[in-house]
Write an enzyme that holds these catalytic residues in place. Structure first.
Site, PDB file in Angstrom:
ATOM      1  N   TYR A  68      57.041  48.883  30.406  1.00  0.00           N
ATOM      2  CA  TYR A  68      55.774  49.591  30.543  1.00  0.00           C
ATOM      3  C   TYR A  68      55.992  50.988  31.074  1.00  0.00           C
ATOM      4  O   TYR A  68      57.092  51.338  31.517  1.00  0.00           O
ATOM      5  CB  TYR A  68      54.811  48.812  31.461  1.00  0.00           C
ATOM      6  CG  TYR A  68      55.131  48.883  32.948  1.00  0.00           C
ATOM      7  CD1 TYR A  68      56.226  48.221  33.478  1.00  0.00           C
ATOM      8  CD2 TYR A  68      54.335  49.626  33.805  1.00  0.00           C
ATOM      9  CE1 TYR A  68      56.511  48.291  34.837  1.00  0.00           C
ATOM     10  CE2 TYR A  68      54.615  49.705  35.170  1.00  0.00           C
ATOM     11  CZ  TYR A  68      55.706  49.033  35.675  1.00  0.00           C
ATOM     12  OH  TYR A  68      55.993  49.112  37.011  1.00  0.00           O
ATOM     13  N   LYS A 106      62.335  49.926  33.237  1.00  0.00           N
ATOM     14  CA  LYS A 106      60.968  49.729  33.727  1.00  0.00           C
ATOM     15  C   LYS A 106      60.372  48.500  33.050  1.00  0.00           C
ATOM     16  O   LYS A 106      59.520  48.603  32.150  1.00  0.00           O
ATOM     17  CB  LYS A 106      60.115  50.990  33.501  1.00  0.00           C
ATOM     18  CG  LYS A 106      58.881  51.032  34.410  1.00  0.00           C
ATOM     19  CD  LYS A 106      58.279  52.417  34.465  1.00  0.00           C
ATOM     20  CE  LYS A 106      56.922  52.453  35.143  1.00  0.00           C
ATOM     21  NZ  LYS A 106      56.908  52.058  36.541  1.00  0.00           N
ATOM     22  N   LEU A 157      64.404  52.716  40.148  1.00  0.00           N
ATOM     23  CA  LEU A 157      63.788  53.277  38.955  1.00  0.00           C
ATOM     24  C   LEU A 157      63.889  54.804  39.054  1.00  0.00           C
ATOM     25  O   LEU A 157      63.621  55.375  40.120  1.00  0.00           O
ATOM     26  CB  LEU A 157      62.308  52.868  38.884  1.00  0.00           C
ATOM     27  CG  LEU A 157      61.612  53.409  37.630  1.00  0.00           C
ATOM     28  CD1 LEU A 157      62.042  52.626  36.393  1.00  0.00           C
ATOM     29  CD2 LEU A 157      60.100  53.346  37.775  1.00  0.00           C
TER      30      LEU A 157
HETATM   31  N1  PDD Z   1      55.211  52.597  39.600  1.00  0.00           N
HETATM   32  N2  PDD Z   1      59.817  52.796  41.723  1.00  0.00           N
HETATM   33  C1  PDD Z   1      59.125  51.734  41.273  1.00  0.00           C
HETATM   34  C2  PDD Z   1      59.664  50.367  41.538  1.00  0.00           C
HETATM   35  C3  PDD Z   1      57.924  51.939  40.555  1.00  0.00           C
HETATM   36  O1  PDD Z   1      57.247  50.882  40.095  1.00  0.00           O
HETATM   37  C4  PDD Z   1      57.452  53.256  40.336  1.00  0.00           C
HETATM   38  C5  PDD Z   1      56.202  53.540  39.560  1.00  0.00           C
HETATM   39  C6  PDD Z   1      58.211  54.329  40.852  1.00  0.00           C
HETATM   40  C7  PDD Z   1      57.787  55.760  40.666  1.00  0.00           C
HETATM   41  O2  PDD Z   1      58.008  56.186  39.336  1.00  0.00           O
HETATM   42  P1  PDD Z   1      57.087  57.310  38.671  1.00  0.00           P
HETATM   43  O3  PDD Z   1      57.198  58.517  39.538  1.00  0.00           O
HETATM   44  O4  PDD Z   1      57.689  57.503  37.336  1.00  0.00           O
HETATM   45  O5  PDD Z   1      55.692  56.749  38.632  1.00  0.00           O
HETATM   46  C8  PDD Z   1      59.384  54.057  41.521  1.00  0.00           C
HETATM   47  C9  PDD Z   1      54.080  52.751  38.723  1.00  0.00           C
HETATM   48  C10 PDD Z   1      53.194  53.879  39.068  1.00  0.00           C
HETATM   49  C11 PDD Z   1      53.337  51.413  38.648  1.00  0.00           C
HETATM   50  O6  PDD Z   1      54.024  50.412  38.497  1.00  0.00           O
HETATM   51  O7  PDD Z   1      52.119  51.394  38.707  1.00  0.00           O
END
Ligand code: PDD
Length: 285
Positions: free
Chosen positions: A33, A149, A207
């Site tokens: 996702y 992801k 991530l």
């Molecule tokens: N989450 N680390 C994890 C485990 C995450 O699930 C996310 C993002 C991030 C930050 O990544 P980014 O800057 O690309 O959003 C780091 C999203 C927002 C979610 O699961 O809703």
């Protein structure tokens, strides 16, 4: 207004948007996702999110359900139909629907794709940024490929609930060496006593956050000292500042860790400045 979801070629009211009981995302969490910020009705950092999506799909050998151009249209249409100005758009792709069997389904199985969009409570989020958030630390019990992801988020769910149970907004995940990898749904940062920004290096154990990457670009442009290295929970307790980054919240200051105040217990100046400047550096499409 009924909310609309995109599902396998159609835009349907949420109540009618259903996936099969034999969808591999449902049965095996066999899918990936992305979450992209929407601001003023436009997508933020879309290019980087789509590049990460491609990487996740490639790593898991899931076929792309459509061309990048078609995908861009679906995301925009989903945002438009839900009248989202400020919020997020969510995209999920799974290996598709097939008779339950662990190994990959027969070639030609069509991947399933779902997109949803929702508005953010902008006032609430700004208040959160003004107040700062509490985080708690929990053991990082995830698998060893969290750079992908994937929708397999059960450890993140449990970590977030552990935070909720302790009146905190986010959980910081701690590896076997006592070092913080990242948050349950965000990347983790500290500012050391000597003013250096520190965040975990890229690899298979975090991530590669898009917001993280934009913040690093800002630090480089502004010539600020930063280090990509793992930091311990003790270093975090002793930090001058701490903050988290994610697409849905950009930069949020952390004011307490495990109940101990960070710095003077108020949101830090560095986090505040990064939050304020974020969209001047992000790509808006
Ligand atoms: N989450 N680390 C994890 C485990 C995450 O699930 C996310 C993002 C991030 C930050 O990544 P980014 O800057 O690309 O959003 C780091 C999203 C927002 C979610 O699961 O809703």
């Amino acid at each position: 207004m009924s909310r609309i979801a995109y599902i396998n070629g159609r835009y349907l009211p949420r109540s009618a948007a259903k996936v099969s009981v034999e969808d591999r995302g449902f049965q095996f969490a066999d899918g990936v996702y992305e979450v992209c910020e929407v601001r003023g009705g436009r997508l933020i950092d879309e290019r980087r999110h789509m590049a990460r999506l491609d990487r996740s799909l490639n790593e898991l050998r899931i076929a792309r359900p459509m061309s990048p151009a078609a995908l861009a249209i679906v995301l925009r249409e989903t945002v438009r139909l839900n009248r989202v100005r400020d919020g997020i758009v969510y995209l999920q792709i799974t290996r598709g629907e097939a008779r339950r069997d662990f190994a990959f389904p027969p070639g030609g199985t069509t991947p399933s794709m779902v997109a949803m969009a929702r508005s953010t409570d902008v006032v609430g989020l700004e208040q959160l940024a003004a107040d700062g958030i509490a985080v708690v630390t929990v053991p990082d019990i995830r698998w060893s490929r969290v750079d992908i992801k994937s929708v397999a988020l059960l450890p993140n769910v449990l970590a977030k609930q552990a935070a909720r149970d302790r009146d905190a907004r986010e959980a910081w995940l701690v590896d076997a060496h006592g070092r913080v990898t990242e948050g349950a749904s965000s990347n983790a940062w500290i500012v050391s006593r000597d003013g250096k920004l520190i965040t975990h290096p890229l690899g298979r154990d975090i991530l590669a956050g898009i917001t993280r990457s934009v913040v690093i670009d800002v630090l480089k442009v502004q010539g600020l000292a930063f280090e990509e290295r793992a930091f311990s929970v003790e270093e975090a307790y002793a930090a001058r500042e701490a903050f988290v980054t994610s697409a849905s919240q950009t930069v949020l200051p952390v004011v307490s860790i495990d109940g101990r105040p960070v710095g003077n217990g108020a949101p830090g100046l560095v986090a505040g400045a990064l939050r304020r400047d974020y969209h001047r550096h992000a790509e808006i499409a």
